[in-house]
Design a protein around this motif. Structure first.
Motif, PDB file in Angstrom:
ATOM      1  N   THR A   1     -13.565  11.605   3.464  1.00  0.00           N
ATOM      2  CA  THR A   1     -13.111  10.817   4.604  1.00  0.00           C
ATOM      3  C   THR A   1     -14.221   9.935   5.161  1.00  0.00           C
ATOM      4  OG1 THR A   1     -13.766  12.441   6.280  1.00  0.00           O
ATOM      5  CG2 THR A   1     -11.607  12.736   5.244  1.00  0.00           C
TER       6      THR A   1
ATOM      7  N   ASP B   1     -12.679  16.593   7.540  1.00  0.00           N
ATOM      8  CA  ASP B   1     -13.894  15.850   7.209  1.00  0.00           C
ATOM      9  C   ASP B   1     -14.811  16.639   6.277  1.00  0.00           C
ATOM     10  OD1 ASP B   1     -13.147  13.616   8.613  1.00  0.00           O
ATOM     11  OD2 ASP B   1     -14.338  14.081  10.392  1.00  0.00           O
TER      12      ASP B   1
ATOM     13  N   LYS C   1     -14.877   6.740   0.138  1.00  0.00           N
ATOM     14  CA  LYS C   1     -14.385   7.529   1.267  1.00  0.00           C
ATOM     15  C   LYS C   1     -13.198   6.810   1.892  1.00  0.00           C
ATOM     16  CE  LYS C   1     -18.818   9.751   2.291  1.00  0.00           C
ATOM     17  NZ  LYS C   1     -18.378  11.087   1.859  1.00  0.00           N
TER      18      LYS C   1
ATOM     19  N   ARG D   1     -10.577   6.578  11.640  1.00  0.00           N
ATOM     20  CA  ARG D   1      -9.667   7.656  12.037  1.00  0.00           C
ATOM     21  C   ARG D   1      -8.652   7.154  13.051  1.00  0.00           C
ATOM     22  NH1 ARG D   1     -13.296  11.199  14.123  1.00  0.00           N
ATOM     23  NH2 ARG D   1     -13.966  11.938  12.062  1.00  0.00           N
TER      24      ARG D   1
ATOM     25  N   VAL E   1      -8.483   8.064   7.626  1.00  0.00           N
ATOM     26  CA  VAL E   1      -7.499   9.132   7.804  1.00  0.00           C
ATOM     27  C   VAL E   1      -6.557   8.788   8.951  1.00  0.00           C
ATOM     28  CG1 VAL E   1      -7.130  11.593   8.168  1.00  0.00           C
ATOM     29  CG2 VAL E   1      -9.222  10.814   7.039  1.00  0.00           C
TER      30      VAL E   1
END
Length: 273
Positions: free
Chosen positions: A129, A124, A55, A136, A58
């Protein structure tokens, strides 16, 4: 409640031998009742196999006044950074002069809700992510620099880090510029409303280390004064932050250079986990 949908259009970036994969999507905003275009860039290694479980953090990147969702896709340093830093970059359209808040004067401008709720949820759900504030971050240039800090301060449960490049971090000295009065009303009649939606005044609500904050501005930029003022304000409030000034103006040569530093800042934040 309409279902969020996306339409994917590939953008060719053949001039990189190994490059991030860049798509344009459309995400429906229930708040504004329309589709909004966004660029999404993922590392070249993303989705290399169906069994991949990795994952990615972001970074949301906001454009400036009169810009659009596609601006950041033209930054070669961003595209290279997506691969080098192993991140996903999401570049939403913020409308013409939205300043990324929910306008109390115009119901068609609810970009705070779109970016920090609707778009986050969509990304998401559709991408691999790290769906947590620790994975984030949000950044932007000019109007988007203000938007990035504004949204991070307002939504500290959503973003863990924020960065501004040449940001209009206090627009109260510019009451007749950039459509702000269209979104908030005339300054002289709505001073409290302006201050409630301006980064410089919002930082007084911050607690130290609640956010990882970085911002910078070129010394020949017309926003250098408000950035220096914000830096001094954060020092007075004893809020830890990174601040830099370098030679440069309010233009893409400066921002294409600046994004490299901000991606490193975010990478350091993500590595802390």
């Amino acid at each position: 409640m309409k279902r969020i949908v996306a339409f994917v259009l590939s953008i060719s970036l053949g001039y990189f031998s190994q490059a991030a994969k860049v798509d344009t999507i459309q995400v429906f905003s229930n708040a504004m009742h329309k589709n909004i275009k966004c660029v999404v860039a993922v590392p070249d290694s993303y989705g290399a196999s169906a069994q991949e479980t990795k994952k990615y953090p972001v970074v949301y990147l906001l454009h400036g006044y009169s810009g659009n969702y596609a601006n950041w896709a033209n930054s070669q340093n961003l595209i290279k950074g997506v691969d080098q830093q192993q991140i996903i970059a999401v570049c939403p359209d913020g409308g013409f002069g939205s300043w990324y808040f929910d306008s109390p004067k115009d119901s068609t401008f609810k970009y705070e809700t779109f970016v920090s709720k609707e778009l986050i949820k969509y990304i998401d759900e559709k991408y691999k992510t790290i769906a947590d504030r620790k994975g984030r971050a949000i950044a932007g240039l000019s109007m988007g620099g203000h938007g990035a800090l504004f949204l991070a301060i307002k939504h500290q449960d959503v973003y863990g880090a924020a960065a501004s490049m040449s940001g209009g971090v206090d627009y109260t000295p510019f009451p007749n510029n950039w459509d702000i009065a269209k979104r908030l009303g005339k300054y002289e009649e709505n001073k409290q409303l302006w201050e409630e939606n301006t980064v410089y005044y919002l930082v007084q609500s911050l607690k130290n280390k609640a956010l990882a904050i970085s911002f910078e501005c070129g010394v020949d930029d017309f926003f250098i004064g408000v950035n220096r003022k914000l830096h001094e304000r954060l020092l007075q409030l004893k809020i830890d932050h990174d601040y830099a000034e370098r030679p440069g103006e309010h233009n893409w040569p400066y921002w294409n250079n600046a994004i490299q530093y901000q991606l490193i800042f975010f990478k350091n934040y993500f590595n802390k986990g």
